[in-house]
Scaffold this active site. Structure first.
Site, short mmCIF file in Angstrom:
data_model
loop_
_atom_site.label_atom_id
_atom_site.label_comp_id
_atom_site.label_asym_id
_atom_site.label_seq_id
_atom_site.Cartn_x
_atom_site.Cartn_y
_atom_site.Cartn_z
N ASP A 154 0.83 -1.18 0.00
CA ASP A 154 0.00 0.00 0.00
C ASP A 154 0.88 1.25 0.00
OD1 ASP A 154 -1.92 1.91 0.31
OD2 ASP A 154 -3.08 0.72 1.74
N ARG A 156 -0.29 4.34 -0.19
CA ARG A 156 -1.06 5.55 0.06
C ARG A 156 -0.58 6.33 1.27
NH1 ARG A 156 -6.35 2.33 -1.01
NH2 ARG A 156 -5.13 1.05 0.38
#
Ligand SMILES: [Zn+2]
Ligand SMILES: [Zn+2]
Length: 252
Positions: A154, A156
């Site tokens: 991930d 983000r």
């Protein structure tokens, strides 16, 4: 309501139109408000606020409901852009269902907002996401495919989201999420989170796999093609009809 929002925005733009600060997060990201307009949608009346930033030139937006500038306890949903899901209705992910569920819910509220973050494909970008899909077509699962492309699970970061909330002078929020880690991230950036609103979706034929399969702790699940699947949004939604055990796993 509309007048207030426009008047408040004009004042905000006047004061913050040339905003610059040290920035947030490892990339020292700084965003500023640029424009706002009314946005009537099939989910209700909203405003759309556009932001520019000092890092990647991406145009993030807030879809706001009601008079939110300077408000407290604002229900907020963070949504990461997904062109294939949000726009094309792809069934490789459930992003569109999640976005619609949030807009529907906020559309019935007095105030609230969706921060639409331009971090496609868990932050790896559209082309890399399509490359990862392609690897999955050849048999790799989402996790393996992302790793094969050299990305972490991930990529983000919520610094942009936190700054957008600050730019709108939001005093405190109620985060619409099933993921407490997201709350911690925002708080680390100085956002006051007063509570969590569970993100609940109505069941439909496309999200049935959430109901029928085990939802694993890492956020992996088995999709309806029988393949391991990573949620492209940063938390798994609760679908009406999930078992207690499934809901508990999500909330961990
Ligand atoms: Zn700034
Ligand atoms: Zn998606």
């Amino acid at each position: 309501m509309t007048t207030t929002m426009h008047e408040k925005f004009d004042v905000l733009l006047d004061k913050e139109g040339d905003h610059e600060c040290e920035g947030l997060g490892k990339d020292r990201v700084c965003v500023r408000v640029v424009a706002m307009a009314e946005l009537p949608t099939r989910f209700g009346e909203f405003h759309i606020v556009a932001f520019e930033n000092n890092r990647d030139g991406k145009e993030h937006v807030a879809i706001t409901r009601g008079d939110v500038i300077g408000a407290s306890n604002v229900p907020v949903r963070l949504h990461s852009e997904c062109l294939t899901g949000d726009v094309m209705g792809s069934l490789r992910c459930d992003c569109r269902d999640q976005l619609e569920a949030a807009l529907k819910k906020i559309g019935r509220m007095e105030r609230g907002m969706v921060l639409y973050l331009r971090q496609e494909g868990r932050g790896i970008g559209l082309i890399n996401k399509i490359r990862a899909y392609s690897l999955q077509d050849e048999g790799l699962d989402t996790v393996e495919a992302n790793l094969a492309l050299g990305f972490r699970d991930d990529e983000r970061d919520y610094a942009v989201a936190a700054h957008m909330l600050m730019s709108l002078k939001i005093e405190s929020v109620q985060l619409m999420t099933n993921n407490p880690k997201k709350i911690n991230q925002l708080m680390r950036y100085g956002i006051q989170v007063n509570g969590r609103v569970p993100h609940i979706m109505e069941p439909n034929e496309y999200n049935r796999f959430y109901l029928e399969t085990k939802v694993a702790k890492s956020g992996h699940m088995i999709d309806f093609y029988g393949k391991e699947h990573l949620s492209e949004q940063s938390d798994l939604p609760i679908v009406e009809g999930m078992s207690e055990a499934q809901i508990e796993e999500i909330n961990e």
